[in-house]
Design a protein around this motif. Sequence first.
Motif, PDB file in Angstrom:
ATOM      1  N   ASP A  62       0.822  -1.210   0.000  1.00  0.00           N
ATOM      2  CA  ASP A  62       0.000   0.000   0.000  1.00  0.00           C
ATOM      3  C   ASP A  62       0.853   1.256   0.000  1.00  0.00           C
ATOM      4  O   ASP A  62       0.445   2.294  -0.507  1.00  0.00           O
ATOM      5  N   VAL A  63       2.043   1.183   0.587  1.00  0.00           N
ATOM      6  CA  VAL A  63       2.895   2.356   0.740  1.00  0.00           C
ATOM      7  C   VAL A  63       4.055   2.259  -0.240  1.00  0.00           C
ATOM      8  O   VAL A  63       4.769   1.265  -0.267  1.00  0.00           O
ATOM      9  N   GLU A  64       4.238   3.307  -1.048  1.00  0.00           N
ATOM     10  CA  GLU A  64       5.357   3.313  -1.982  1.00  0.00           C
ATOM     11  C   GLU A  64       6.648   3.589  -1.227  1.00  0.00           C
ATOM     12  O   GLU A  64       6.698   4.423  -0.333  1.00  0.00           O
ATOM     13  N   SER A  65       7.688   2.893  -1.602  1.00  0.00           N
ATOM     14  CA  SER A  65       8.985   3.079  -0.972  1.00  0.00           C
ATOM     15  C   SER A  65       9.685   4.291  -1.557  1.00  0.00           C
ATOM     16  O   SER A  65       9.506   4.637  -2.718  1.00  0.00           O
ATOM     17  N   ILE A  66      10.504   4.918  -0.731  1.00  0.00           N
ATOM     18  CA  ILE A  66      11.374   6.001  -1.183  1.00  0.00           C
ATOM     19  C   ILE A  66      12.731   5.365  -1.418  1.00  0.00           C
ATOM     20  O   ILE A  66      13.319   4.792  -0.507  1.00  0.00           O
ATOM     21  N   VAL A  67      13.220   5.421  -2.655  1.00  0.00           N
ATOM     22  CA  VAL A  67      14.509   4.828  -2.984  1.00  0.00           C
ATOM     23  C   VAL A  67      15.487   5.967  -3.261  1.00  0.00           C
ATOM     24  O   VAL A  67      15.256   6.801  -4.125  1.00  0.00           O
ATOM     25  N   VAL A  68      16.578   5.994  -2.487  1.00  0.00           N
ATOM     26  CA  VAL A  68      17.625   6.990  -2.689  1.00  0.00           C
ATOM     27  C   VAL A  68      18.823   6.252  -3.274  1.00  0.00           C
ATOM     28  O   VAL A  68      19.329   5.301  -2.684  1.00  0.00           O
ATOM     29  N   SER A  69      19.258   6.685  -4.475  1.00  0.00           N
ATOM     30  CA  SER A  69      20.375   6.035  -5.153  1.00  0.00           C
ATOM     31  C   SER A  69      21.612   6.913  -5.085  1.00  0.00           C
ATOM     32  O   SER A  69      21.524   8.142  -5.109  1.00  0.00           O
ATOM     33  N   VAL A  70      22.771   6.252  -5.010  1.00  0.00           N
ATOM     34  CA  VAL A  70      24.058   6.946  -5.051  1.00  0.00           C
ATOM     35  C   VAL A  70      24.841   6.329  -6.203  1.00  0.00           C
ATOM     36  O   VAL A  70      25.088   5.120  -6.206  1.00  0.00           O
ATOM     37  N   ASP A  71      25.216   7.149  -7.204  1.00  0.00           N
ATOM     38  CA  ASP A  71      25.967   6.588  -8.326  1.00  0.00           C
ATOM     39  C   ASP A  71      27.472   6.612  -8.044  1.00  0.00           C
ATOM     40  O   ASP A  71      27.910   7.021  -6.967  1.00  0.00           O
ATOM     41  N   THR A  72      28.252   6.180  -8.996  1.00  0.00           N
ATOM     42  CA  THR A  72      29.698   6.055  -8.821  1.00  0.00           C
ATOM     43  C   THR A  72      30.352   7.381  -8.458  1.00  0.00           C
ATOM     44  O   THR A  72      31.329   7.420  -7.713  1.00  0.00           O
ATOM     45  N   ASN A  73      29.819   8.486  -8.986  1.00  0.00           N
ATOM     46  CA  ASN A  73      30.396   9.812  -8.737  1.00  0.00           C
ATOM     47  C   ASN A  73      29.945  10.403  -7.406  1.00  0.00           C
ATOM     48  O   ASN A  73      30.349  11.510  -7.058  1.00  0.00           O
ATOM     49  N   GLY A  74      29.073   9.727  -6.676  1.00  0.00           N
ATOM     50  CA  GLY A  74      28.597  10.236  -5.398  1.00  0.00           C
ATOM     51  C   GLY A  74      27.387  11.142  -5.522  1.00  0.00           C
ATOM     52  O   GLY A  74      27.020  11.810  -4.557  1.00  0.00           O
ATOM     53  N   ALA A  75      26.737  11.178  -6.694  1.00  0.00           N
ATOM     54  CA  ALA A  75      25.533  11.996  -6.882  1.00  0.00           C
ATOM     55  C   ALA A  75      24.325  11.226  -6.334  1.00  0.00           C
ATOM     56  O   ALA A  75      24.250  10.007  -6.437  1.00  0.00           O
ATOM     57  N   TYR A  76      23.395  11.957  -5.737  1.00  0.00           N
ATOM     58  CA  TYR A  76      22.214  11.358  -5.114  1.00  0.00           C
ATOM     59  C   TYR A  76      21.001  11.550  -6.013  1.00  0.00           C
ATOM     60  O   TYR A  76      20.808  12.615  -6.600  1.00  0.00           O
ATOM     61  N   TYR A  77      20.170  10.520  -6.095  1.00  0.00           N
ATOM     62  CA  TYR A  77      18.929  10.546  -6.855  1.00  0.00           C
ATOM     63  C   TYR A  77      17.839   9.981  -5.972  1.00  0.00           C
ATOM     64  O   TYR A  77      18.088   9.076  -5.190  1.00  0.00           O
ATOM     65  N   MET A  78      16.627  10.497  -6.119  1.00  0.00           N
ATOM     66  CA  MET A  78      15.505  10.004  -5.342  1.00  0.00           C
ATOM     67  C   MET A  78      14.440   9.450  -6.278  1.00  0.00           C
ATOM     68  O   MET A  78      14.134  10.060  -7.302  1.00  0.00           O
ATOM     69  N   GLU A  79      13.870   8.301  -5.939  1.00  0.00           N
ATOM     70  CA  GLU A  79      12.797   7.691  -6.722  1.00  0.00           C
ATOM     71  C   GLU A  79      11.636   7.380  -5.787  1.00  0.00           C
ATOM     72  O   GLU A  79      11.820   6.747  -4.763  1.00  0.00           O
ATOM     73  N   ILE A  80      10.469   7.856  -6.178  1.00  0.00           N
ATOM     74  CA  ILE A  80       9.244   7.554  -5.428  1.00  0.00           C
ATOM     75  C   ILE A  80       8.266   6.997  -6.447  1.00  0.00           C
ATOM     76  O   ILE A  80       7.825   7.711  -7.340  1.00  0.00           O
ATOM     77  N   GLY A  81       7.956   5.714  -6.316  1.00  0.00           N
ATOM     78  CA  GLY A  81       7.091   5.079  -7.309  1.00  0.00           C
ATOM     79  C   GLY A  81       7.793   5.049  -8.650  1.00  0.00           C
ATOM     80  O   GLY A  81       8.890   4.539  -8.775  1.00  0.00           O
ATOM     81  N   ASP A  82       7.175   5.645  -9.666  1.00  0.00           N
ATOM     82  CA  ASP A  82       7.750   5.664 -11.003  1.00  0.00           C
ATOM     83  C   ASP A  82       8.508   6.957 -11.285  1.00  0.00           C
ATOM     84  O   ASP A  82       9.104   7.105 -12.347  1.00  0.00           O
ATOM     85  N   GLU A  83       8.477   7.920 -10.362  1.00  0.00           N
ATOM     86  CA  GLU A  83       9.106   9.215 -10.581  1.00  0.00           C
ATOM     87  C   GLU A  83      10.549   9.206 -10.096  1.00  0.00           C
ATOM     88  O   GLU A  83      10.836   8.784  -8.991  1.00  0.00           O
ATOM     89  N   SER A  84      11.451   9.682 -10.937  1.00  0.00           N
ATOM     90  CA  SER A  84      12.859   9.751 -10.586  1.00  0.00           C
ATOM     91  C   SER A  84      13.299  11.210 -10.663  1.00  0.00           C
ATOM     92  O   SER A  84      12.832  11.972 -11.510  1.00  0.00           O
ATOM     93  N   SER A  85      14.210  11.606  -9.778  1.00  0.00           N
ATOM     94  CA  SER A  85      14.644  13.002  -9.724  1.00  0.00           C
ATOM     95  C   SER A  85      15.950  13.194 -10.475  1.00  0.00           C
ATOM     96  O   SER A  85      16.623  12.245 -10.863  1.00  0.00           O
TER      97      SER A  85
END
Length: 148
Positions: A62-85
Amino acid sequence: MKGMGMMPQQRKKPMSEINVVPYIDVMLVLLVIFMVTAPMLTQGVKVDLPETTSDPIQSDKDVESIVVSVDTNGAYYMEIGDESSDPMSLGEVSEQVAKILSQRPNGEVLVRGDEHVEYGTVVRLMAELQGAGATSIGLITEPSPDEK
């Protein structure tokens, strides 16, 4: 007497209805296939996840997870459901997660860190997420080649 005690033979009319049951079965099978494959078609940041043996995380659907990604360069990205930042700073990630968790306090936060990113970068991210109100933080990994 012909056929004493027997019922008179009735001629059957040809059936003019279409049997739609097989079509409904096929439609339901296709529906299940699309429901299973749709979550796999999400887009995200290319991250080489570390491979390890671990049990899957049990989560509320029922609750969408908040996924925070860190790439090789150390940049942060946030994904909620199908939306990516777009790439964000650590402070921006903390602010966004705090806003989301204030609206739904039982939200699940998952960290997807590249295999080659520095350990300290992931630790700083997890500390910021805890400071933003995340009570449960999970780490996303890939299954090891032995398990595949």
